[in-house]
Design an enzyme around this catalytic site. Sequence first.
Site, PDB file in Angstrom:
ATOM      1  N   ALA A 148      33.008  41.847  37.198  1.00 40.81           N
ATOM      2  CA  ALA A 148      33.212  41.503  35.795  1.00 40.81           C
ATOM      3  C   ALA A 148      32.581  40.134  35.539  1.00 40.81           C
ATOM      4  O   ALA A 148      32.373  39.347  36.465  1.00 40.81           O
ATOM      5  CB  ALA A 148      34.696  41.481  35.471  1.00 40.81           C
ATOM      6  N   GLY A 189      34.851  44.564  39.443  1.00 43.56           N
ATOM      7  CA  GLY A 189      34.775  45.587  38.411  1.00 43.56           C
ATOM      8  C   GLY A 189      33.623  46.541  38.616  1.00 43.56           C
ATOM      9  O   GLY A 189      33.708  47.713  38.234  1.00 43.56           O
ATOM     10  N   GLU A 218      34.902  49.089  40.957  1.00 43.24           N
ATOM     11  CA  GLU A 218      35.859  49.967  40.288  1.00 43.24           C
ATOM     12  C   GLU A 218      35.162  50.961  39.358  1.00 43.24           C
ATOM     13  O   GLU A 218      35.620  52.096  39.216  1.00 43.24           O
ATOM     14  CB  GLU A 218      36.890  49.119  39.528  1.00 43.24           C
ATOM     15  CG  GLU A 218      37.805  48.370  40.496  1.00 43.24           C
ATOM     16  CD  GLU A 218      38.804  47.481  39.800  1.00 43.24           C
ATOM     17  OE1 GLU A 218      40.019  47.720  39.948  1.00 43.24           O
ATOM     18  OE2 GLU A 218      38.377  46.533  39.114  1.00 43.24           O
ATOM     19  N   GLU A 230      38.876  40.286  44.348  1.00 42.40           N
ATOM     20  CA  GLU A 230      39.656  39.706  43.257  1.00 42.40           C
ATOM     21  C   GLU A 230      40.729  38.724  43.714  1.00 42.40           C
ATOM     22  O   GLU A 230      40.972  37.716  43.038  1.00 42.40           O
ATOM     23  CB  GLU A 230      40.311  40.829  42.420  1.00 42.40           C
ATOM     24  CG  GLU A 230      39.370  41.513  41.434  1.00 42.40           C
ATOM     25  CD  GLU A 230      38.624  42.690  42.039  1.00 42.40           C
ATOM     26  OE1 GLU A 230      38.064  43.488  41.258  1.00 42.40           O
ATOM     27  OE2 GLU A 230      38.598  42.813  43.282  1.00 42.40           O
TER      28      GLU A 230
END
Length: 243
Positions: free
Chosen positions: A60, A103, A106, A126
């Site tokens: 992200a 992200g 994911e 993370e």
Amino acid sequence: MTLRIEERADRVIAILDRPEKRNAIDQDMIDALHALCASLEADPRILILTGSGGDFAAGADIAQLRDRTAADAREAINATAFIRIRELPMPVVAAIDGYALGGGAELAYAADIRVATPSLRIGNPETGLGIIAAAGATWRLPEIIGEARASEMLLTGRALDAAEALRWGLISAVHPAEDLLSAAHAIADRISANDPLATRHTKLALRTLRAQHPEIERELQAELFESPEKHRRMTEFLERRGR
């Protein structure tokens, strides 16, 4: 534009396109993914997800993530988009080159099939940034590679290389970078050759909770048994064999 779209009759190729940021997933990209999902929900086709510039997505966008609040966390901004991708009617193939972290990992976990290059680095760092992997890793990763291995990845934050990801079943094949997209298209070709309704029903059965089996297969199969396409394909099969 952070997401480049190429459309064909039976498939869509979506290219994460922020190469200067290693395709880090920002709000604009999430919005573009929602728009893509709306299109594929209305007109179901195979989706190939890939990245530009030698990476899938390095995570992200930290600059945006740093400023998000508890209220943002409760909106599940990335998770909502990735759930929508996972629930698309037709299969999703992730063609992963280079980094697929946080992200980005994911998003890859939300695909039905994942293929990669030898330069793959996939994982969830993370906890090192003071947060958790909250966009699907804690429930999808155990389903893909098992609880023990998922726990190791998520609790240590280490990334897997291509060889280990293949050995653990996180990806299904490794291809040279120059062949990656061709390999993804070859998978899409095989899917496209099959009956679209049977493919959609198979995906639905695969993502249905265990407690609802085998009832769901009975209902999906009942619909397919009445399908003209099933009769046509089976007739062609028998005719090819001279029966």
